[in-house]
Design a protein around this motif. Structure first.
Motif, PDB file in Angstrom:
ATOM      1  N   VAL A  68       0.844  -1.192   0.000  1.00 26.85           N
ATOM      2  CA  VAL A  68       0.000   0.000   0.000  1.00 26.85           C
ATOM      3  C   VAL A  68       0.874   1.234   0.000  1.00 26.85           C
ATOM      4  O   VAL A  68       1.872   1.307   0.699  1.00 26.85           O
ATOM      5  N   LYS A  69       0.527   2.209  -0.827  1.00 26.02           N
ATOM      6  CA  LYS A  69       1.253   3.463  -0.841  1.00 26.02           C
ATOM      7  C   LYS A  69       0.933   4.229   0.427  1.00 26.02           C
ATOM      8  O   LYS A  69      -0.226   4.491   0.737  1.00 26.02           O
ATOM      9  N   LYS A  70       1.938   4.594   1.176  1.00 17.64           N
ATOM     10  CA  LYS A  70       1.742   5.252   2.452  1.00 17.64           C
ATOM     11  C   LYS A  70       2.320   6.657   2.391  1.00 17.64           C
ATOM     12  O   LYS A  70       3.469   6.891   2.735  1.00 17.64           O
ATOM     13  N   ARG A  71       1.550   7.610   1.933  1.00 13.36           N
ATOM     14  CA  ARG A  71       2.019   8.981   1.874  1.00 13.36           C
ATOM     15  C   ARG A  71       2.250   9.527   3.278  1.00 13.36           C
ATOM     16  O   ARG A  71       3.141  10.314   3.495  1.00 13.36           O
ATOM     17  N   ASN A  72       1.409   9.126   4.194  1.00 14.92           N
ATOM     18  CA  ASN A  72       1.549   9.540   5.581  1.00 14.92           C
ATOM     19  C   ASN A  72       1.610   8.280   6.422  1.00 14.92           C
ATOM     20  O   ASN A  72       0.597   7.718   6.788  1.00 14.92           O
ATOM     21  N   ARG A  73       2.819   7.805   6.698  1.00 11.99           N
ATOM     22  CA  ARG A  73       2.975   6.524   7.369  1.00 11.99           C
ATOM     23  C   ARG A  73       2.330   6.523   8.748  1.00 11.99           C
ATOM     24  O   ARG A  73       1.709   5.544   9.153  1.00 11.99           O
ATOM     25  N   SER A  74       2.485   7.623   9.490  1.00 16.24           N
ATOM     26  CA  SER A  74       1.892   7.661  10.819  1.00 16.24           C
ATOM     27  C   SER A  74       0.371   7.671  10.733  1.00 16.24           C
ATOM     28  O   SER A  74      -0.306   7.029  11.529  1.00 16.24           O
ATOM     29  N   GLY A  75      -0.178   8.401   9.757  1.00 17.88           N
ATOM     30  CA  GLY A  75      -1.622   8.410   9.566  1.00 17.88           C
ATOM     31  C   GLY A  75      -2.125   7.041   9.164  1.00 17.88           C
ATOM     32  O   GLY A  75      -3.191   6.598   9.626  1.00 17.88           O
TER      33      GLY A  75
ATOM     34  N   HIS B 288      -9.446  -7.886   7.846  1.00 24.94           N
ATOM     35  CA  HIS B 288      -9.347  -7.504   6.434  1.00 24.94           C
ATOM     36  C   HIS B 288      -9.547  -8.734   5.560  1.00 24.94           C
ATOM     37  O   HIS B 288      -9.137  -9.843   5.927  1.00 24.94           O
ATOM     38  N   VAL B 289     -10.198  -8.533   4.409  1.00 28.98           N
ATOM     39  CA  VAL B 289     -10.495  -9.638   3.481  1.00 28.98           C
ATOM     40  C   VAL B 289      -9.868  -9.306   2.127  1.00 28.98           C
ATOM     41  O   VAL B 289     -10.513  -8.695   1.273  1.00 28.98           O
ATOM     42  N   PRO B 290      -8.602  -9.683   1.910  1.00 25.90           N
ATOM     43  CA  PRO B 290      -7.943  -9.369   0.642  1.00 25.90           C
ATOM     44  C   PRO B 290      -8.653  -9.932  -0.584  1.00 25.90           C
ATOM     45  O   PRO B 290      -8.557  -9.376  -1.678  1.00 25.90           O
ATOM     46  N   LEU B 291      -9.379 -11.041  -0.412  1.00 26.21           N
ATOM     47  CA  LEU B 291     -10.053 -11.691  -1.551  1.00 26.21           C
ATOM     48  C   LEU B 291     -11.531 -11.320  -1.649  1.00 26.21           C
ATOM     49  O   LEU B 291     -12.323 -12.052  -2.242  1.00 26.21           O
ATOM     50  N   ALA B 292     -11.905 -10.162  -1.113  1.00 30.07           N
ATOM     51  CA  ALA B 292     -13.321  -9.770  -1.111  1.00 30.07           C
ATOM     52  C   ALA B 292     -13.922  -9.760  -2.512  1.00 30.07           C
ATOM     53  O   ALA B 292     -15.049 -10.212  -2.727  1.00 30.07           O
TER      54      ALA B 292
ATOM     55  N   PHE C  74      -6.737   0.226   2.405  1.00 29.85           N
ATOM     56  CA  PHE C  74      -6.171  -1.108   2.555  1.00 29.85           C
ATOM     57  C   PHE C  74      -6.434  -1.901   1.287  1.00 29.85           C
ATOM     58  O   PHE C  74      -7.537  -2.376   1.049  1.00 29.85           O
ATOM     59  N   GLN C  75      -5.402  -2.010   0.498  1.00 28.12           N
ATOM     60  CA  GLN C  75      -5.518  -2.573  -0.843  1.00 28.12           C
ATOM     61  C   GLN C  75      -5.843  -4.053  -0.808  1.00 28.12           C
ATOM     62  O   GLN C  75      -5.359  -4.790   0.048  1.00 28.12           O
ATOM     63  N   GLN C  76      -6.655  -4.490  -1.738  1.00 30.07           N
ATOM     64  CA  GLN C  76      -6.972  -5.902  -1.864  1.00 30.07           C
ATOM     65  C   GLN C  76      -6.013  -6.557  -2.851  1.00 30.07           C
ATOM     66  O   GLN C  76      -5.288  -5.895  -3.575  1.00 30.07           O
ATOM     67  N   ASP C  77      -6.006  -7.891  -2.823  1.00 31.17           N
ATOM     68  CA  ASP C  77      -5.259  -8.631  -3.834  1.00 31.17           C
ATOM     69  C   ASP C  77      -5.813  -8.280  -5.213  1.00 31.17           C
ATOM     70  O   ASP C  77      -6.879  -7.675  -5.321  1.00 31.17           O
ATOM     71  N   ASP C  78      -5.109  -8.663  -6.269  1.00 34.32           N
ATOM     72  CA  ASP C  78      -5.539  -8.343  -7.627  1.00 34.32           C
ATOM     73  C   ASP C  78      -6.701  -9.247  -8.016  1.00 34.32           C
ATOM     74  O   ASP C  78      -6.582 -10.139  -8.842  1.00 34.32           O
ATOM     75  N   ASN C  79      -7.856  -9.021  -7.367  1.00 35.25           N
ATOM     76  CA  ASN C  79      -9.037  -9.840  -7.628  1.00 35.25           C
ATOM     77  C   ASN C  79      -9.522  -9.703  -9.065  1.00 35.25           C
ATOM     78  O   ASN C  79     -10.095 -10.636  -9.615  1.00 35.25           O
ATOM     79  N   GLY C  80      -9.310  -8.525  -9.663  1.00 33.01           N
ATOM     80  CA  GLY C  80      -9.813  -8.290 -11.014  1.00 33.01           C
ATOM     81  C   GLY C  80      -9.261  -9.276 -12.014  1.00 33.01           C
ATOM     82  O   GLY C  80     -10.007  -9.857 -12.816  1.00 33.01           O
ATOM     83  N   LEU C  81      -7.954  -9.500 -11.975  1.00 32.94           N
ATOM     84  CA  LEU C  81      -7.328 -10.448 -12.901  1.00 32.94           C
ATOM     85  C   LEU C  81      -7.812 -11.866 -12.619  1.00 32.94           C
ATOM     86  O   LEU C  81      -8.166 -12.606 -13.547  1.00 32.94           O
ATOM     87  N   ALA C  82      -7.840 -12.259 -11.338  1.00 32.31           N
ATOM     88  CA  ALA C  82      -8.271 -13.610 -10.988  1.00 32.31           C
ATOM     89  C   ALA C  82      -9.710 -13.858 -11.424  1.00 32.31           C
ATOM     90  O   ALA C  82     -10.026 -14.894 -12.010  1.00 32.31           O
TER      91      ALA C  82
END
Length: 211
Positions: free
Chosen positions: A4-11, A157-161, A79-87
């Motif tokens: 995940v890109k964390k522009r503000n790590r503490s946030g 969290h459900v990465p495979l949602a 909170f990024q999910q796995d690449d469900n689109g391709l699957a």
């Protein structure tokens, strides 16, 4: 799972702690992260201003209400999910080419292999408690925000949602995979409150081994 890109790590760390809970106060977040109360307060206010969290008073008996923060839908998207689109696209293509059973056969094989991979990582001859803790650590590393709570595997969290939405049959396959790794049957229970979702894998028939 993609980083995940964390522009503000503490946030992001504050949002992560909130996601793992049913709602936290500034003091609770500060204690968990080992940071100052005022520093966390400023980050919570910034996250609320940007629309990532919302706050509300939670009444606890006759005392003063407790101000807690929870994630909004926008906050959940941090909170990024796995690449469900391709699957999902590949499974739908398999259905189109080889018929409806093709996708389920591929998913079944996937969860079988995942079970084998998890079992290989368990300590030698673990006790049921050690097996549960070790598996929770594996799921945590896989982005599920997993922990052991009251003898259950609990995930925030459900990465495979996206995959589960497109192929609901995969839910039972994941349940069977978790049962196989833990060595006893479990039931997958989904708890929702607003934008917050928690998954519990609960034993429902103690003392029965899974082959």
């Amino acid at each position: 799972m993609k980083p995940v890109k964390k522009r503000n790590r503490s946030g992001y760390a504050v949002a992560s702690e909130i996601k793992r809970s049913d709602g936290l106060s500034v003091g609770e977040i500060a204690e968990r992260l080992g940071l100052s109360y005022m520093g966390i307060k400023a980050r919570c206010l910034a996250l609320e201003k940007s629309g990532h969290v919302t706050s509300r008073n939670q009444h606890c008996g006759s005392g003063r209400p407790r101000l807690i923060y929870r994630l909004t839908a926008k906050g959940q998207r941090l909170f990024q999910q796995d690449d469900n689109g391709l699957a999902v696209s590949l499974l739908q293509e398999a259905q189109s080419l080889f018929g409806p059973p093709a996708a389920e056969k591929l998913l079944f094989r996937h969860f079988q292999k995942r079970a084998e991979e998890h079992l290989k990582q368990l300590p030698a001859k673990p006790s049921p408690e050690e097996r549960l803790e070790a598996f929770a650590a594996q799921r945590e590393a896989g982005g599920h925000m997993a922990k052991v709570q009251d003898g259950c595997l609990v995930e925030a969290h459900v990465p495979l949602a996206g995959l589960f939405k497109a192929f609901p049959a995969a839910l039972a396959m994941e349940e069977a995979m978790v049962s196989k790794v833990l060595g006893f049957p479990v039931r997958r229970a989904e708890e929702r409150s607003g934008e917050h979702c928690r998954i519990r894998f609960e034993a429902f028939r103690c003392g029965t081994s899974v082959a």
